[in-house]
Design a protein around this motif. Structure first.
Motif, mmCIF file in Angstrom:
data_model
loop_
_atom_site.group_PDB
_atom_site.id
_atom_site.type_symbol
_atom_site.label_atom_id
_atom_site.label_comp_id
_atom_site.label_asym_id
_atom_site.label_seq_id
_atom_site.Cartn_x
_atom_site.Cartn_y
_atom_site.Cartn_z
ATOM 1 N N LEU A 44 -2.583 -0.799 14.282
ATOM 2 C CA LEU A 44 -1.902 -0.822 12.966
ATOM 3 C C LEU A 44 -2.456 0.431 12.181
ATOM 4 C CD1 LEU A 44 -0.166 -2.331 10.993
ATOM 5 C CD2 LEU A 44 -2.072 -3.669 10.150
ATOM 6 N N VAL A 45 -1.292 1.214 11.708
ATOM 7 C CA VAL A 45 -1.668 2.559 10.749
ATOM 8 C C VAL A 45 -0.684 1.932 9.359
ATOM 9 C CG1 VAL A 45 -1.528 4.779 10.569
ATOM 10 C CG2 VAL A 45 -2.058 3.730 12.934
ATOM 11 N N ILE A 46 -1.356 1.983 8.440
ATOM 12 C CA ILE A 46 -0.627 2.105 7.199
ATOM 13 C C ILE A 46 -0.652 3.525 6.588
ATOM 14 C CG2 ILE A 46 -0.804 1.225 4.842
ATOM 15 C CD1 ILE A 46 -2.264 -1.207 5.742
ATOM 16 N N GLY A 47 0.517 3.836 6.122
ATOM 17 C CA GLY A 47 0.874 5.147 5.687
ATOM 18 C C GLY A 47 1.360 5.075 4.175
ATOM 19 N N THR A 48 0.843 5.897 3.167
ATOM 20 C CA THR A 48 1.175 5.690 1.792
ATOM 21 C C THR A 48 1.143 7.052 1.130
ATOM 22 O OG1 THR A 48 0.643 4.739 -0.296
ATOM 23 C CG2 THR A 48 -1.397 5.382 1.094
ATOM 24 N N PRO A 49 1.752 7.269 0.112
ATOM 25 C CA PRO A 49 1.595 8.457 -0.910
ATOM 26 C C PRO A 49 0.676 8.012 -1.899
ATOM 27 C CG PRO A 49 3.696 7.049 -1.348
ATOM 28 C CD PRO A 49 3.263 6.508 -0.204
ATOM 29 N N ILE A 50 0.225 9.128 -2.522
ATOM 30 C CA ILE A 50 -0.605 9.126 -3.677
ATOM 31 C C ILE A 50 0.206 8.904 -4.950
ATOM 32 C CG2 ILE A 50 -2.534 10.022 -4.718
ATOM 33 C CD1 ILE A 50 -3.628 11.037 -2.192
ATOM 34 N N TRP A 51 -0.078 8.001 -6.089
ATOM 35 C CA TRP A 51 0.471 8.031 -7.373
ATOM 36 C C TRP A 51 -0.708 7.625 -8.350
ATOM 37 C CZ3 TRP A 51 4.971 10.268 -7.515
ATOM 38 C CH2 TRP A 51 5.788 10.305 -6.337
ATOM 39 N N LEU A 52 -0.975 8.700 -9.311
ATOM 40 C CA LEU A 52 -1.961 8.325 -10.090
ATOM 41 C C LEU A 52 -3.150 8.162 -9.412
ATOM 42 C CD1 LEU A 52 -0.044 6.611 -12.966
ATOM 43 C CD2 LEU A 52 -0.629 9.042 -12.825
ATOM 44 N N GLY A 53 -3.365 8.803 -8.390
ATOM 45 C CA GLY A 53 -4.784 8.379 -7.565
ATOM 46 C C GLY A 53 -4.859 7.406 -6.889
ATOM 47 N N GLN A 54 -3.662 6.342 -6.529
ATOM 48 C CA GLN A 54 -3.775 5.154 -5.995
ATOM 49 C C GLN A 54 -2.676 5.252 -5.054
ATOM 50 O OE1 GLN A 54 -5.813 2.751 -7.032
ATOM 51 N NE2 GLN A 54 -6.759 4.036 -8.855
ATOM 52 N N GLU A 55 -2.849 4.366 -4.204
ATOM 53 C CA GLU A 55 -1.972 3.844 -3.288
ATOM 54 C C GLU A 55 -0.728 3.431 -3.731
ATOM 55 O OE1 GLU A 55 -5.154 0.653 -2.337
ATOM 56 O OE2 GLU A 55 -5.017 2.852 -3.055
ATOM 57 N N SER A 56 0.546 3.452 -2.982
ATOM 58 C CA SER A 56 1.867 2.975 -3.719
ATOM 59 C C SER A 56 1.634 1.666 -4.053
ATOM 60 C CB SER A 56 3.031 3.343 -2.842
ATOM 61 O OG SER A 56 3.003 2.410 -1.658
ATOM 62 N N SER A 57 2.714 1.148 -4.988
ATOM 63 C CA SER A 57 2.753 -0.252 -4.940
ATOM 64 C C SER A 57 3.154 -1.242 -3.722
ATOM 65 C CB SER A 57 3.776 -0.704 -6.082
ATOM 66 O OG SER A 57 4.865 0.120 -5.852
ATOM 67 N N LEU A 58 3.812 -0.477 -2.990
ATOM 68 C CA LEU A 58 4.551 -1.076 -1.871
ATOM 69 C C LEU A 58 3.146 -1.296 -0.618
ATOM 70 C CD1 LEU A 58 7.959 0.258 -0.602
ATOM 71 C CD2 LEU A 58 7.392 -2.014 -1.467
ATOM 72 N N CYS A 59 2.139 -0.317 -0.778
ATOM 73 C CA CYS A 59 1.006 -0.567 0.133
ATOM 74 C C CYS A 59 0.153 -1.565 -0.564
ATOM 75 C CB CYS A 59 0.219 0.748 -0.061
ATOM 76 S SG CYS A 59 -1.069 0.734 0.988
ATOM 77 N N ARG A 60 0.216 -1.740 -1.622
ATOM 78 C CA ARG A 60 -0.824 -3.008 -2.138
ATOM 79 C C ARG A 60 -0.082 -4.376 -1.851
ATOM 80 N NH1 ARG A 60 -5.259 -1.886 -1.654
ATOM 81 N NH2 ARG A 60 -5.540 -3.871 -2.542
ATOM 82 N N THR A 61 1.412 -4.217 -2.073
ATOM 83 C CA THR A 61 2.241 -5.656 -1.435
ATOM 84 C C THR A 61 1.804 -5.810 -0.175
ATOM 85 O OG1 THR A 61 3.820 -5.470 -3.270
ATOM 86 C CG2 THR A 61 4.476 -6.503 -1.162
ATOM 87 N N LEU A 62 1.851 -4.892 0.657
ATOM 88 C CA LEU A 62 1.758 -4.963 2.354
ATOM 89 C C LEU A 62 0.218 -5.414 2.315
ATOM 90 C CD1 LEU A 62 2.290 -4.563 5.174
ATOM 91 C CD2 LEU A 62 1.437 -2.166 4.921
ATOM 92 N N VAL A 63 -0.770 -5.089 1.621
ATOM 93 C CA VAL A 63 -2.225 -5.497 2.109
ATOM 94 C C VAL A 63 -2.086 -6.986 1.418
ATOM 95 C CG1 VAL A 63 -4.354 -5.150 0.903
ATOM 96 C CG2 VAL A 63 -3.225 -3.193 1.690
ATOM 97 N N GLU A 64 -1.385 -7.229 0.379
ATOM 98 C CA GLU A 64 -1.399 -8.745 0.065
ATOM 99 C C GLU A 64 -0.873 -9.637 0.916
ATOM 100 O OE1 GLU A 64 -0.814 -7.909 -4.942
ATOM 101 O OE2 GLU A 64 0.814 -8.944 -3.711
ATOM 102 N N ARG A 65 0.384 -9.260 1.589
ATOM 103 C CA ARG A 65 0.916 -9.826 2.537
ATOM 104 C C ARG A 65 0.167 -10.113 3.987
ATOM 105 N NH1 ARG A 65 5.947 -11.450 1.034
ATOM 106 N NH2 ARG A 65 5.329 -13.337 2.410
ATOM 107 N N LEU A 66 -0.590 -9.028 4.309
ATOM 108 C CA LEU A 66 -1.487 -8.995 5.308
ATOM 109 C C LEU A 66 -2.447 -10.071 5.112
ATOM 110 C CD1 LEU A 66 -1.824 -5.295 6.454
ATOM 111 C CD2 LEU A 66 -0.673 -6.885 7.588
ATOM 112 N N TYR A 67 -3.110 -10.222 3.906
ATOM 113 C CA TYR A 67 -4.093 -10.987 3.602
ATOM 114 C C TYR A 67 -3.748 -12.461 3.741
ATOM 115 C CZ TYR A 67 -7.923 -12.719 0.886
ATOM 116 O OH TYR A 67 -9.180 -13.462 0.269
ATOM 117 N N ALA A 68 -2.395 -12.680 3.286
ATOM 118 C CA ALA A 68 -1.839 -13.925 3.336
ATOM 119 C C ALA A 68 -1.952 -14.501 4.738
ATOM 120 C CB ALA A 68 -0.424 -13.961 2.989
ATOM 121 N N MET A 69 -2.218 -13.705 5.821
ATOM 122 C CA MET A 69 -2.244 -14.389 7.222
ATOM 123 C C MET A 69 -3.667 -14.382 7.588
ATOM 124 S SD MET A 69 1.172 -14.332 7.100
ATOM 125 C CE MET A 69 1.068 -14.846 8.687
#
Length: 250
Positions: free
Chosen positions: A94-119
């Motif tokens: 599993l490889v997660i790709g993200t752009p950088i915005w204001l030094g952080q991963e994208s909001s979609l990346c954080r959503t993905l991490v949340e949904r992975l955490y749900a499992m």
């Protein structure tokens, strides 16, 4: 094993492995994603090594934020995550790709991490996290600082869920500080931005092969041994050698 030579054939180490690349670019048009262009380098290596490669552009789907397996049961009108999860669960890599915005991963990346955490409460047949046996990595693009910060956040999340993180499981490309070209942008002269970076090419290659090698080792070993991390056995009273510290008298 002798050192590799430039004319050596590509070993089919990834044969039979499922490699899933999830791009969390904010661009609605997947064809315009700079992150996708970087991820394609690793995807090509995996494919040439024999893996079955799948690329998901997360912005193409409706995945609401939250920490539940199906957010339709918690107020969302739609949720594509249950279907996407079937593909995640089947992955060896599993490889997660993200752009950088204001030094952080994208909001979609954080959503993905949340949904992975749900499992993360889902267990495999050994009573372990469903992510045991899966190998994780991350690829990051941007024209501002934050690559290592984003990588540390994503890789921590993946290992916390139960993924195995091999050595050097991250790679990326960032341009000069300030406004400027993003990875893969055409230039007035010379190759596309970032495509001639040997540092990025080398790290992408090393990351990809480390993911492949680790996934193969886990596959052949049938994952991690269950002793010591069997949650079912723990709930039944097994303590795997744990001993409570003795109280110290004052």
């Amino acid at each position: 094993m002798p050192p590799s030579r430039p004319d050596d054939p590509i070993p089919q180490t990834a044969a039979g492995l499922q490699a899933l690349f999830i791009n969390t670019s904010l661009k609605r048009d997947a064809r315009k994603s700079h992150t996708a262009k970087l991820m394609a380098m690793a995807e090509t290596i995996c494919s040439r090594a024999g893996a079955d490669v799948t690329h998901i552009h997360l912005a193409d789907y409706d995945v609401p934020n939250g920490v539940h397996a199906d957010m339709r049961k918690h107020g969302a009108h739609t949720d594509d995550w249950p279907d996407l999860w079937n593909r995640v669960e089947a992955a060896d890599i599993l490889v997660i790709g993200t752009p950088i915005w204001l030094g952080q991963e994208s909001s979609l990346c954080r959503t993905l991490v949340e949904r992975l955490y749900a499992m993360s409460g889902t267990l495999n047949e050994k009573g372990q996290s469903i992510f045991y046996g899966m190998v994780g990595g991350t690829m990051i693009t941007g024209n501002e600082d934050g690559l290592k910060h984003c990588a540390s956040s994503i890789l921590f999340a993946l290992q916390h869920l139960g993924c195995t993180i091999p050595p050097q499981a991250d790679c990326g490309w960032i341009g000069e500080a300030g406004p400027g070209p993003s990875f893969g942008d055409p230039q007035e002269t010379g190759p596309a931005a970032g495509s001639d970076s040997e540092f990025t090419q080398r790290n992408t290659t090393i990351m990809t092969w480390n993911l492949i090698h680790m996934a193969r080792l886990l596959k052949e070993a049938d994952g991690l041994p269950r002793y010591g991390n069997d949650r079912t056995a723990w709930s039944e009273g097994a303590r795997f050698g744990l001993e409570q510290p003795h109280a110290v008298a004052n």
